[in-house]
Scaffold this motif. Structure first.
Motif, PDB file in Angstrom:
ATOM      1  N   LEU A 165       0.829  -1.202   0.000  1.00  0.00           N
ATOM      2  CA  LEU A 165       0.000   0.000   0.000  1.00  0.00           C
ATOM      3  C   LEU A 165       0.863   1.251   0.000  1.00  0.00           C
ATOM      4  N   SER A 166       1.950   1.227   0.752  1.00  0.00           N
ATOM      5  CA  SER A 166       2.839   2.398   0.770  1.00  0.00           C
ATOM      6  C   SER A 166       3.510   2.602  -0.587  1.00  0.00           C
ATOM      7  N   THR A 167       3.846   1.490  -1.260  1.00  0.00           N
ATOM      8  CA  THR A 167       4.460   1.598  -2.583  1.00  0.00           C
ATOM      9  C   THR A 167       3.526   2.276  -3.576  1.00  0.00           C
ATOM     10  N   ARG A 168       2.242   2.102  -3.360  1.00  0.00           N
ATOM     11  CA  ARG A 168       1.235   2.687  -4.258  1.00  0.00           C
ATOM     12  C   ARG A 168       1.343   4.211  -4.312  1.00  0.00           C
ATOM     13  N   PHE A 169       1.874   4.818  -3.238  1.00  0.00           N
ATOM     14  CA  PHE A 169       1.906   6.275  -3.143  1.00  0.00           C
ATOM     15  C   PHE A 169       3.328   6.838  -3.172  1.00  0.00           C
ATOM     16  N   LEU A 170       4.312   5.992  -3.493  1.00  0.00           N
ATOM     17  CA  LEU A 170       5.704   6.443  -3.546  1.00  0.00           C
ATOM     18  C   LEU A 170       6.253   6.269  -4.952  1.00  0.00           C
ATOM     19  N   SER A 171       7.193   7.114  -5.314  1.00  0.00           N
ATOM     20  CA  SER A 171       7.901   6.926  -6.579  1.00  0.00           C
ATOM     21  C   SER A 171       8.860   5.751  -6.443  1.00  0.00           C
ATOM     22  N   THR A 172       9.347   5.260  -7.570  1.00  0.00           N
ATOM     23  CA  THR A 172      10.227   4.093  -7.537  1.00  0.00           C
ATOM     24  C   THR A 172      11.508   4.385  -6.771  1.00  0.00           C
ATOM     25  N   PHE A 176      12.767   2.472  -2.791  1.00  0.00           N
ATOM     26  CA  PHE A 176      13.957   1.745  -2.359  1.00  0.00           C
ATOM     27  C   PHE A 176      14.680   2.469  -1.229  1.00  0.00           C
ATOM     28  N   GLN A 177      14.638   3.772  -1.224  1.00  0.00           N
ATOM     29  CA  GLN A 177      15.252   4.527  -0.129  1.00  0.00           C
ATOM     30  C   GLN A 177      14.532   4.274   1.192  1.00  0.00           C
ATOM     31  N   VAL A 178      13.203   4.325   1.144  1.00  0.00           N
ATOM     32  CA  VAL A 178      12.419   4.090   2.358  1.00  0.00           C
ATOM     33  C   VAL A 178      12.578   2.642   2.814  1.00  0.00           C
ATOM     34  N   ALA A 179      12.592   1.700   1.877  1.00  0.00           N
ATOM     35  CA  ALA A 179      12.743   0.288   2.237  1.00  0.00           C
ATOM     36  C   ALA A 179      14.067   0.046   2.956  1.00  0.00           C
ATOM     37  N   THR A 180      15.129   0.675   2.494  1.00  0.00           N
ATOM     38  CA  THR A 180      16.426   0.530   3.157  1.00  0.00           C
ATOM     39  C   THR A 180      16.377   1.069   4.575  1.00  0.00           C
ATOM     40  N   ALA A 181      15.773   2.244   4.743  1.00  0.00           N
ATOM     41  CA  ALA A 181      15.673   2.845   6.073  1.00  0.00           C
ATOM     42  C   ALA A 181      14.821   1.997   7.016  1.00  0.00           C
ATOM     43  N   VAL A 182      13.705   1.488   6.510  1.00  0.00           N
ATOM     44  CA  VAL A 182      12.824   0.652   7.340  1.00  0.00           C
ATOM     45  C   VAL A 182      13.525  -0.648   7.728  1.00  0.00           C
ATOM     46  N   GLY A 183      14.293  -1.219   6.817  1.00  0.00           N
ATOM     47  CA  GLY A 183      15.041  -2.428   7.130  1.00  0.00           C
ATOM     48  C   GLY A 183      16.047  -2.206   8.241  1.00  0.00           C
ATOM     49  N   ILE A 184      16.685  -1.041   8.256  1.00  0.00           N
ATOM     50  CA  ILE A 184      17.636  -0.711   9.332  1.00  0.00           C
ATOM     51  C   ILE A 184      16.899  -0.606  10.664  1.00  0.00           C
TER      52      ILE A 184
END
Length: 450
Positions: A165-172, A176-184
């Motif tokens: 759902l979050s990907t639906r409202f984010l640019s490509t 990937f930037q947010v995914a990296t931060a969330v993984g940390i």
């Protein structure tokens, strides 16, 4: 005393669930975007890209071979040294490929990502889920594990829902930037808050020696069935996995169900997004919409429906139900005649999400509390073997029937073949239910004679 132990278990499980949720949230964020990134990098301006399909299939095969060898080792070592240490490894290395695509998504960046993803996935693909299952089994009595495993899978579905759902409202790029931060964040939270499985102190002692184990009892006072099986070495090998499968007819049936169901799942996951892109010109947003529907249905089913029906129907019957509807949803995808059909097929996840929790619950009940990591690791290794076979079979089929060289017009032919493989797993599950009933009867007779 018992109340304090129950509260302690709930506390550590809550920390595990939060760690798994945040980690999976990061992983599922990138899933809808990776197909567009791959096709754009390898075949700019096209919706059909055979090179992307073959590269994805090759990556799955390599990762499958590596995981088949590594997963039992990770599970077994976690039995000896604790779950937390070996949860840290995949949660840390999974972030590296995301960070590469966060910097750029050109062809050079993609090939760098592809190389790092292939290497890290050998140790990380499925490891967090496998060790999480063993962690839950450490802290939950055998009679309650099907509900607990269902909740763990529900957490995965909820993280899928939120991530997609979050990907639906984010640019490509931002995805990937947010995914990296969330993984940390997930890694840091796990290191700080999650204790090791210290409730079962035997975890930190050498187990699975070649000597026979003594009788052990679970938290419900029943004798574990693991004492009937062979012991394993401290460091597992391919022979140990084969030995695990050969310990009983039930294990053999479990292994066959796991192999064929994973073979089908990997087949449809590898083909589905490319099929939808070529057939209906779907992009990241449509992929995310379908995954959101799957996540909503799966979350409701695993967190609400499954805990209610599992005690009534039993995990063996629920496993068969899940496999039947998994086959049905694959066949529906394969003949999709309009863009709305994939959305309708995604709703069947209400039923087919039963498969993995029920399968893993049956596995956990076949071994003692000190062998959960090894058992789950061996089962994950068998599933990883399907990751090797599946791309060899389905990638060429997908590429052929989505191209102009297809012998006849049937774009979803490879997905239909995956559905037939899932039907084999369904038939095996019916045979396994009979084997389980015989096994339970023998155990009951032994107790009566004793």
């Amino acid at each position: 005393m018992e109340t304090s132990r129950t509260i302690a278990r709930l506390t550590v499980l809550n920390h595990l669930f939060v760690s798994v949720f945040i980690h999976n949230f990061a992983i599922f964020m990138v899933n809808p975007a990776i197909t567009d990134v791959t096709v754009s990098a390898l075949c700019p301006g096209e919706d059909e890209c055979s090179l992307a399909i073959y590269l994805s299939g090759f990556q799955q095969a390599v990762v499958g071979v590596g995981s088949f060898l590594v997963m039992p080792l990770m599970g077994n070592l976690s039995d000896k040294y604790g779950r937390k240490a070996f949860l840290t490894i995949p949660m840390a290395f999974t972030l590296m490929p995301f960070g590469i695509l966060a910097c750029g998504r050109s062809r050079n960046y993609f090939y760098t990502y592809y190389a790092f993803k292939t290497i890290t996935a050998i140790f990380c693909e499925g490891t967090v889920h496998c060790l999480s299952l063993a962690y839950v089994a450490d802290n939950v009595p055998s009679g309650s594990r099907v509900s607990a495993f269902g909740i763990l899978s529900g957490i995965g579905s909820a993280s899928s829902l939120c991530g997609n759902l979050s990907t639906r409202f984010l640019s490509t790029a931002v995805t990937f930037q947010v995914a990296t931060a969330v993984g940390i964040v997930a890694l840091v939270y796990m290191i700080i808050f999650l204790p090791d499985s210290a409730i079962d102190s035997s975890l930190l002692t050498p187990i699975m020696s070649q000597e026979k184990s003594t009788d052990s009892r679970d938290d419900e006072g029943t004798v574990d069935s693991a004492n009937k099986h062979h012991s394993f070495k401290k460091v597992p090998s391919l022979n140990d996995t084969i030995l695990f499968v050969k310990t009983s007819w039930v294990f053999l049936q479990l292994s066959m169900v796991a192999f064929f169901s994973t073979l089908a799942d990997v087949g449809i996951h590898a083909a589905m997004l490319y099929f939808l892109k070529a057939r209906f010109h779907f992009d990241k947003d449509q992929f995310a919409d379908i995954m959101v529907i799957t996540g909503i249905a799966g979350t409701i089913s695993q967190l609400i429906v499954m805990p209610l029906v599992a005690p009534i129907l039993g995990e063996a019957r629920l496993l068969s139900i899940g496999l039947f509807f998994n086959c049905t949803h694959m066949l529906l995808y394969s003949i999709a005649w309009a863009p709305w059909v994939p959305y309708a097929a995604a709703m069947l996840s209400v039923f087919f999400v039963f498969t993995q929790p029920c399968l893993r619950t049956i596995v956990s009940k076949q071994v003692s509390s000190s062998e959960q990591g090894k058992a789950q690791g061996c089962m994950s290794g068998i599933s990883s073997l399907a990751h090797v076979v599946s791309p060899l079979a389905f990638s060429p089929l997908t590429a052929l029937f989505l191209s102009d060289r297809a012998p006849f017009y049937f774009p979803g032919f490879s997905i239909m073949c995956a559905g037939m493989v899932s039907m084999i797993a369904f038939i095996q599950s019916l045979m396994m239910r009979n084997a389980l009933r015989v096994s339970d009867l023998k155990v009951a007779n032994c107790r009566i004679e004793a």
